[in-house]
Design an enzyme around this catalytic site. Structure first.
Site, short mmCIF file in Angstrom:
data_model
loop_
_atom_site.label_atom_id
_atom_site.label_comp_id
_atom_site.label_asym_id
_atom_site.label_seq_id
_atom_site.Cartn_x
_atom_site.Cartn_y
_atom_site.Cartn_z
N LYS A 1 0.87 -1.18 0.00
CA LYS A 1 0.00 0.00 0.00
C LYS A 1 0.91 1.22 0.00
CE LYS A 1 -4.32 1.33 0.00
NZ LYS A 1 -5.26 0.91 -1.06
N SER B 1 -8.53 -0.26 -4.82
CA SER B 1 -8.85 0.04 -3.43
C SER B 1 -10.37 0.16 -3.27
CB SER B 1 -8.12 1.30 -2.98
OG SER B 1 -8.01 1.34 -1.58
#
Length: 594
Positions: A190, A387
């Protein structure tokens, strides 16, 4: 006093509308009307200019023609399908961007539309004023390679030798100036957090970014090689041995002809026949409108583009194309499609880098409601569905993505910047005062997290990550352990995601529509209607929302000539283009590589 200021604000808003907005629109209408011609001559060359860039979807705000390029990827695809069946359109002429200009996924989708257009027997000429060594120029070249002929200006250079992307890291600068970036990320891939905390790529960041860049590059090379009738290995070797002059590019079969754009236009008109005229794509779009289809049964096309946020009201720029997905609006659009008895299936077009988990869950609940009502949902992924964009897609019946769509990024991050030390160096003192529990001041920029606050915040990040894993596991019918293995915040391309089971099929909107028909058991030989949600705002609604003017005043303004409903007005306004800033940022975001 408050009422006085409200009154003054209302007066200024009214003056702005009457003295700026309305005259501008009326002048545009007058210019367009004075110079208007038959929208589609009997021998037409349709000219598609991609140099100003594209949005993914057509905005619902009627004033969006004031900003951006005025065209969307879906508009281009839809209009090319209509032009292929229009006997008056004889040739397509494409003006290619020099430095990227179109995202890889948009280039894929338009390439597919161009190939379908060519199957109607009509030629396509693409013209380039050079391919620059920045961004995703390889995708622009791939799109040009799909034409019948690829032209290049004599003074232009072919400088595509690969695919590169730059990242800015602020870690050392923040350390130097006293900015403390305190973030939690789940997990090492991430990487949006890294720009604030690092000074270079971490191993995971480098691995993931190299992988999706390599996937995009390989896909573009393979497609271009197919269209140029070369092997991928030969084309790649030729490209990577560059750069080249236009003459060298011609010699190496990278392009077909050298000439000015005026020469390409003359050749297109010659092929179109005697008396041929060039018509701009935006004018043709205004004249034709969107495909509506016919038949008893309908397929809903529901669209959302941009950062996912809670609430209602669209993008921050009232004259832009709308760069936010508002959860109330998109969920309502899905529920409207569910309640429409004619709608038998839903194609959900998603182009989003992510956003709020709460907003994403609200939209996903509407997807579940559609499935519970017996209406299959097919997701069509645009430039990205990562996401939060993957969260809202995860439980659809079927997911279609372009090979170069950026998706996945199943992860979460969040945190804060502690600015007290940085401001203190300039004589500015920041202090926090909070009342209540210890966590009340957790996100104050004046003090770092306490150990207890950090632990509590980390626990909330963990909960969100586990909820994300559960959504993907349920929707994709994968064991949670397998989802955790391929998640960890990593961005994948559509081609990679298909191999991993995160995507069902490669393709674009047309493939998603075909699958929706199949799932809804609508026979192939039966005509079907298309119904789009959310429905476009009327100018009256947009004015009321933008300026808070009274209903009657807005109706009067919009009633002056019905200007914003006039196709000639829309076509004129499209020519007055400005750059539109795209909003970004939220709590659950993928990397922003473009």
């Amino acid at each position: 006093m408050k009422q006085f200021f409200l009154t003054v604000a209302g007066v200024f808003a009214g003056l702005f509308l009457f003295l700026v907005v309305v005259p501008f629109v009326l002048i545009a209408v007058a210019i367009s009307t004075a110079s208007s011609k038959e929208p589609t001559p009997s021998h037409a060359v349709l000219e598609l200019d991609l140099r100003d860039g594209l949005t993914d979807q057509t905005p619902t705000n009627p004033f969006a023609v004031f900003g951006g390029s005025g065209l969307s990827t879906l508009q281009v695809v839809d209009t090319l399908a209509q032009a292929a069946d229009d006997s008056r359109v004889k040739v397509l002429l494409i003006r290619l961007p020099e430095a990227g200009g179109v995202t890889p996924a948009a280039a894929d989708e338009i390439r597919q539309a161009v190939r379908r257009f060519r199957r109607s027997g009509k030629p396509v000429i693409a013209h380039s004023q050079g391919f620059q060594p920045v961004g995703t120029s390889i995708s622009a070249y791939m799109l040009g390679a799909s034409a019948s002929e690829l032209w290049m200006q004599n003074t232009a250079s072919f400088q595509v030798a690969g695919f590169s992307a730059d990242s800015i890291f602020l870690g050392r600068a923040f350390d130097k100036y006293g900015v403390n970036a305190q973030f939690e990320q789940r997990y090492e891939y991430k990487n949006a957090v890294n720009e604030f905390t690092e000074s270079d790529f971490t191993p995971a960041h480098r691995e993931a970014m190299s992988a999706w860049m390599g996937s995009i590059y390989a896909s573009a090379i393979a497609n271009a090689a197919q269209d140029r009738r070369l092997t991928p290995q030969a084309l790649r070797a030729t490209i990577e041995a560059g750069p080249y002059s236009s003459a060298q590019a011609l010699q190496r079969r990278l392009v077909d002809k050298i000439g000015q754009v005026e020469e390409a236009e003359a050749e297109a008109k010659r092929r179109a026949g005697r008396g041929a005229e060039i018509i701009e794509f935006g004018d043709y779009v205004s004249a034709k409108g969107e495909r509506s289809g016919s038949g008893r049964n309908a397929i809903a096309i529901v669209g959302g583009e941009g950062t996912i946020m809670t609430g209602t009201g669209g993008g921050a720029d009232p004259f832009g194309g709308g760069s936010n997905i508002r959860s109330d609006d998109l969920a309502e659009a899905l529920y409207d499609a569910v309640e429409d008895r004619a709608v038998k299936a839903i194609v959900f077009r998603v182009s989003s880098p992510g956003g709020s988990p709460e907003a994403s869950e609200q939209i996903l609940a509407a997807v579940r409601a559609a499935k519970a009502a017996g209406k299959p949902v097919v997701v069509s992924m645009g430039d990205y569905a990562a996401s939060g964009g993957y969260w809202i897609s995860s439980e659809a019946n079927w997911i279609v993505a372009q090979p170069t769509t950026l998706t996945g990024s199943i992860g979460v991050f969040g945190g804060k910047f502690v600015l007290a030390d940085a401001l203190g160096r300039f004589g500015v003192d920041m202090r926090n005062l909070s009342i209540g529990g210890d966590y009340a001041g957790a996100f104050s920029p004046s003090e770092p997290f306490t150990a207890e606050q950090r632990a509590a915040f980390a626990a909330s990040i963990d909960r969100t990550y586990e909820e994300f894993i559960t959504r993907v596991s349920t929707g994709r019918r994968l064991p949670p352990a397998r989802v955790r293995e391929i998640a960890r915040g990593r961005v994948w391309t559509g081609a990679q995601a298909r191999e991993l089971g995160l995507v069902d099929q490669l393709g674009g909107l047309e493939e998603a529509i075909a699958k929706a028909r199949q799932l809804a058991r609508i026979p192939d030989d039966e005509s079907v209607r298309f119904k789009r949600f959310p429905t476009p705002e009327s100018p009256f609604e947009a004015l009321s929302e933008m300026f808070g003017v009274s209903g009657e005043a807005a109706r009067v303004l919009v009633g002056i000539g019905g200007v914003m409903n006039d196709p000639t007005a829309e076509a004129a306004v499209r020519r007055i283009r400005t750059e539109r800033a795209r909003a970004s940022g939220a709590s659950v975001l993928a990397d922003q590589p473009y």
